[in-house]
Write a protein that holds these residues in place. Structure first.
Motif, PDB file in Angstrom:
ATOM      1  N   THR A   1       0.848  -1.195   0.000  1.00 54.01           N
ATOM      2  CA  THR A   1       0.000   0.000   0.000  1.00 54.01           C
ATOM      3  C   THR A   1       0.883   1.244   0.000  1.00 54.01           C
ATOM      4  O   THR A   1       1.883   1.303   0.717  1.00 54.01           O
TER       5      THR A   1
ATOM      6  N   GLY B   1       0.467  -0.616   7.236  1.00 50.34           N
ATOM      7  CA  GLY B   1      -0.123  -1.330   6.111  1.00 50.34           C
ATOM      8  C   GLY B   1      -0.029  -2.842   6.212  1.00 50.34           C
ATOM      9  O   GLY B   1      -0.318  -3.547   5.251  1.00 50.34           O
TER      10      GLY B   1
ATOM     11  N   GLY C   1       6.579   1.656   1.967  1.00 48.70           N
ATOM     12  CA  GLY C   1       5.582   1.860   0.918  1.00 48.70           C
ATOM     13  C   GLY C   1       6.080   1.553  -0.485  1.00 48.70           C
ATOM     14  O   GLY C   1       5.351   1.779  -1.452  1.00 48.70           O
TER      15      GLY C   1
ATOM     16  N   GLU D   1       8.995   7.846  15.185  1.00 52.61           N
ATOM     17  CA  GLU D   1       7.780   8.284  14.484  1.00 52.61           C
ATOM     18  C   GLU D   1       7.747   7.886  13.015  1.00 52.61           C
ATOM     19  O   GLU D   1       6.754   8.147  12.339  1.00 52.61           O
TER      20      GLU D   1
HETATM   21  C1  LIG Z   1      10.781  16.105   4.358  1.00 50.58           C
HETATM   22  C2  LIG Z   1      10.133  15.068   5.229  1.00 50.58           C
HETATM   23  C3  LIG Z   1       9.837  15.376   6.552  1.00 50.58           C
HETATM   24  C4  LIG Z   1       9.198  14.437   7.361  1.00 50.58           C
HETATM   25  N1  LIG Z   1       8.917  14.770   8.660  1.00 50.58           N
HETATM   26  C5  LIG Z   1       8.268  13.890   9.436  1.00 50.58           C
HETATM   27  C6  LIG Z   1       7.957  14.223  10.803  1.00 50.58           C
HETATM   28  O1  LIG Z   1       8.302  15.288  11.294  1.00 50.58           O
HETATM   29  N2  LIG Z   1       7.265  13.321  11.528  1.00 50.58           N
HETATM   30  C7  LIG Z   1       6.874  12.112  11.007  1.00 50.58           C
HETATM   31  O2  LIG Z   1       6.233  11.327  11.709  1.00 50.58           O
HETATM   32  N3  LIG Z   1       7.189  11.756   9.736  1.00 50.58           N
HETATM   33  C8  LIG Z   1       7.877  12.606   8.954  1.00 50.58           C
HETATM   34  N4  LIG Z   1       8.210  12.253   7.667  1.00 50.58           N
HETATM   35  C9  LIG Z   1       7.905  10.893   7.198  1.00 50.58           C
HETATM   36  C10 LIG Z   1       6.604  10.741   6.396  1.00 50.58           C
HETATM   37  O3  LIG Z   1       6.202  11.924   5.817  1.00 50.58           O
HETATM   38  C11 LIG Z   1       5.515  10.162   7.237  1.00 50.58           C
HETATM   39  O4  LIG Z   1       5.886   8.860   7.613  1.00 50.58           O
HETATM   40  C12 LIG Z   1       4.136  10.085   6.559  1.00 50.58           C
HETATM   41  O5  LIG Z   1       3.222   9.715   7.558  1.00 50.58           O
HETATM   42  C13 LIG Z   1       4.037   9.096   5.422  1.00 50.58           C
HETATM   43  O6  LIG Z   1       2.845   9.357   4.687  1.00 50.58           O
HETATM   44  P1  LIG Z   1       2.699   8.875   3.169  1.00 50.58           P
HETATM   45  O7  LIG Z   1       1.312   9.122   2.720  1.00 50.58           O
HETATM   46  O8  LIG Z   1       3.774   9.481   2.351  1.00 50.58           O
HETATM   47  O9  LIG Z   1       2.937   7.311   3.330  1.00 50.58           O
HETATM   48  P2  LIG Z   1       3.798   6.332   2.429  1.00 50.58           P
HETATM   49  O10 LIG Z   1       5.228   6.735   2.442  1.00 50.58           O
HETATM   50  O11 LIG Z   1       3.177   6.154   1.118  1.00 50.58           O
HETATM   51  O12 LIG Z   1       3.637   4.989   3.283  1.00 50.58           O
HETATM   52  C14 LIG Z   1       4.184   4.871   4.570  1.00 50.58           C
HETATM   53  C15 LIG Z   1       3.739   3.541   5.190  1.00 50.58           C
HETATM   54  O13 LIG Z   1       2.326   3.557   5.409  1.00 50.58           O
HETATM   55  C16 LIG Z   1       1.682   2.543   4.635  1.00 50.58           C
HETATM   56  N5  LIG Z   1       0.452   3.136   4.122  1.00 50.58           N
HETATM   57  C17 LIG Z   1       0.326   4.260   3.367  1.00 50.58           C
HETATM   58  N6  LIG Z   1      -0.975   4.541   3.160  1.00 50.58           N
HETATM   59  C18 LIG Z   1      -1.690   3.577   3.804  1.00 50.58           C
HETATM   60  C19 LIG Z   1      -3.068   3.326   3.967  1.00 50.58           C
HETATM   61  N7  LIG Z   1      -3.994   4.122   3.455  1.00 50.58           N
HETATM   62  N8  LIG Z   1      -3.439   2.222   4.680  1.00 50.58           N
HETATM   63  C20 LIG Z   1      -2.531   1.401   5.237  1.00 50.58           C
HETATM   64  N9  LIG Z   1      -1.198   1.597   5.102  1.00 50.58           N
HETATM   65  C21 LIG Z   1      -0.788   2.677   4.410  1.00 50.58           C
HETATM   66  C22 LIG Z   1       2.670   2.142   3.557  1.00 50.58           C
HETATM   67  O14 LIG Z   1       2.478   0.814   3.125  1.00 50.58           O
HETATM   68  C23 LIG Z   1       3.982   2.339   4.297  1.00 50.58           C
HETATM   69  O15 LIG Z   1       4.255   1.220   5.107  1.00 50.58           O
HETATM   70  C24 LIG Z   1       8.868  13.158   6.839  1.00 50.58           C
HETATM   71  C25 LIG Z   1       9.181  12.851   5.514  1.00 50.58           C
HETATM   72  C26 LIG Z   1       9.810  13.781   4.716  1.00 50.58           C
HETATM   73  C27 LIG Z   1      10.102  13.409   3.288  1.00 50.58           C
END
Ligand SMILES: Cc1cc2nc3c(=O)[nH]c(=O)nc-3n(C[C@H](O)[C@H](O)[C@H](O)COP(=O)(O)OP(=O)(O)OC[C@H]3O[C@@H](n4cnc5c(N)ncnc54)[C@H](O)[C@@H]3O)c2cc1C
Length: 462
Positions: A78, A210, A89, A419
């Motif tokens: 996912t 996921g 992901g 996190e």
């Molecule tokens: C510049 C930058 C700054 C960041 N700062 C932070 C921060 O301060 N704090 C923080 O916590 N994170 C941070 N992150 C990490 C990231 O943004 C988070 O982990 C965010 O929650 C991921 O969301 P996404 O939609 O991109 O998920 P993805 O990267 O697409 O997926 C992440 C995980 O969740 C799963 N997943 C995605 N969507 C679903 C769904 N609908 N149902 C079930 N599983 C799912 C995927 O399989 C994967 O295991 C940062 C990243 C970047 C690039």
């Protein structure tokens, strides 16, 4: 007609037809030119080939995709905004990538309940715009807001810069809809804040990355929109002085909304890639960025505290939006500046607050012992003892650096993932933070909900 390529030949006959029937021709991606952005993570550290990518439009289509994959015994990965930093992901090789970015429905903000419903593919920035237009705010915020989706944020229990005020994603989620590994749909979107009817399946999905179900929608708490803010960047004599200030901050600044720690190597990188001027004259042992948010101007309290802070070397205070953004840039530009330097070894850890100064001091030495040419950049959310450890020029020593850093964290009773989650990056080190009994219980839950092991194989558990 089905266009086969070297990715799809491994998929069972009939599956592509079922997926096409589920999501429509246009949203079954097979063309190798269209797949790379789904096959590599944001940092360039994790990549793998997808069998294909499917882009469902709603929960029914997600369920149809999952049923087709379950019948064919083909695993799914996912994906939301693909901003996750632990490789959870992106495919390892041959899976069907299920992109949820088209699930973008948003309900009206329910002002009586203080809640809003959002499709899993809604980005954090779109959610913020939506709730602000209704005079409310969302309690989680971080720099990847333009791409990260609420589904991904729930799946990783994302934290960010407002955890000290509102808690992490877990505290914002009051309901969810999810597709389970057999294609059945669990809907619990009522948003009851009190509900004592047995196991909390919604909370079980938070942080499950996921592996237990696919979140298709969320019922989310909103918080008051506070328009008056004051941001201060403090030059502190040491990390210890910054940590010692925490109880004073909590006691004297009830409107404190962020407390971020970073150091000189990170500021130097940010300046190199952004052209920002030096925030203070000379090198600074520790930077502490504070933000207060309130209905009325919180500047006076913050200025008073800054004037009396022990260990303070210098300070800059911003009361208007443009200068506040300029101070935040020193912190928020860290991740992108690090990425611009090369592919880092990237670890996100937390320790009890009292142990943080010792860890900050020890980590460069611990890293240098296994990667002498490496550059260690540390920053994080100081109230939660959360440190983002970025090690540049050490990719070839990836596992040795990871082992050294995570052992140092475990010795201080810390968490190997604060996190960002475990993803594919850290299953080998999970035992440092979870007991044998806990791991057995977690595997039992996974086995019960996903007996074929189809959802995100290799994530959390090796
Ligand atoms: C510049 C930058 C700054 C960041 N700062 C932070 C921060 O301060 N704090 C923080 O916590 N994170 C941070 N992150 C990490 C990231 O943004 C988070 O982990 C965010 O929650 C991921 O969301 P996404 O939609 O991109 O998920 P993805 O990267 O697409 O997926 C992440 C995980 O969740 C799963 N997943 C995605 N969507 C679903 C769904 N609908 N149902 C079930 N599983 C799912 C995927 O399989 C994967 O295991 C940062 C990243 C970047 C690039």
């Amino acid at each position: 007609m089905t266009l086969l390529n070297d990715r799809t030949v491994g998929l069972p006959a009939g599956l592509l037809e079922d997926l096409r029937a589920a999501v429509g021709e246009q949203h079954l991606l097979l063309d190798p030119d269209l797949l790379p952005s789904y096959e590599q993570d944001w940092t360039g550290r994790f990549s793998g080939r997808a069998g294909c990518v499917v882009r469902p439009a709603d929960t029914a289509q997600v369920a149809a995709v999952v049923r087709a994959c379950a019948a064919a015994g083909v695993p799914l990965v996912t994906q939301g905004g693909n901003t996750g930093l632990v490789g959870g992901g992106v495919p390892a090789g041959g899976e069907v990538v299920l992109s949820l970015r088209r699930l973008t429905a948003l309900s009206e903000v329910d002002r009586a309940a203080g809640q809003v419903s959002a499709g899993a593919g809604v980005t954090l920035a779109d959610l913020q715009r939506h709730v602000r237009a209704a005079g409310a705010e969302f309690g989680v915020d971080f720099a990847a807001r333009d791409s990260a989706t609420v589904g991904g944020m729930a799946a990783t229990n994302a934290g960010g810069i407002r955890v000290l005020r509102y808690g992490s994603m877990r505290a914002q989620v009051l309901g969810a809809e999810a597709v389970l590994a057999d294609g059945s749909v669990v809907t619990r979107m009522g948003g009851l804040t009190k509900d004592g009817t047995g196991y909390d399946l919604v909370q079980l999905l938070i942080g499950s990355e996921g592996t237990l179900g696919i979140v298709t929608a969320l019922r989310l708490k909103v918080v008051p929109l506070l328009r008056s803010s004051c941001v201060a960047l403090l030059a502190m004599g040491s990390t210890q002085a910054a940590v010692d200030l925490l109880p004073v901050l909590r006691e004297r600044l009830p409107h404190l909304a962020a407390a971020e720690l970073f150091h000189e190597p990170g500021v130097q990188l940010v300046r190199r890639h952004s052209g920002l001027p030096a925030p203070f004259e000379g090198d600074v042992p520790a930077y502490l960025l504070l933000e207060c948010l309130d209905r009325t101007d919180p500047s006076e309290d913050l200025l008073e505290l800054v004037a009396q802070a022990d260990g303070l070397l210098d300070a800059r205070v911003a009361t208007d939006a443009a200068s506040a953004r300029a101070l935040w840039a020193y912190r928020e530009a860290h991740t992108e500046a690090i990425n611009a330097e090369g592919v880092p070894v990237k670890l996100d850890v937390s320790v009890p607050a009292a142990a943080l100064p010792g860890l900050v001091e020890q980590l460069p030495t611990v890293v240098a012992a296994v990667a002498p040419a490496a550059r260690t950049v540390l920053f994080g959310h100081v109230n939660e003892g959360n440190l983002h450890v970025n090690v540049l020029d050490a990719v070839e020593a990836h596992d040795a650096v990871t082992e050294a850093v995570l052992q140092a964290v475990a010795q201080r009773a810390g968490s190997i993932s604060s996190e960002h989650g475990v993803g594919r990056a850290k299953p080998a080190w999970l035992h440092l933070s979870r007991s044998t009994t806990e791991l057995a219980a977690m595997r039992a839950v996974k086995g019960a909900l996903d007996p074929q092991g189809l959802l995100n194989p290799g994530v959390i558990f090796a």
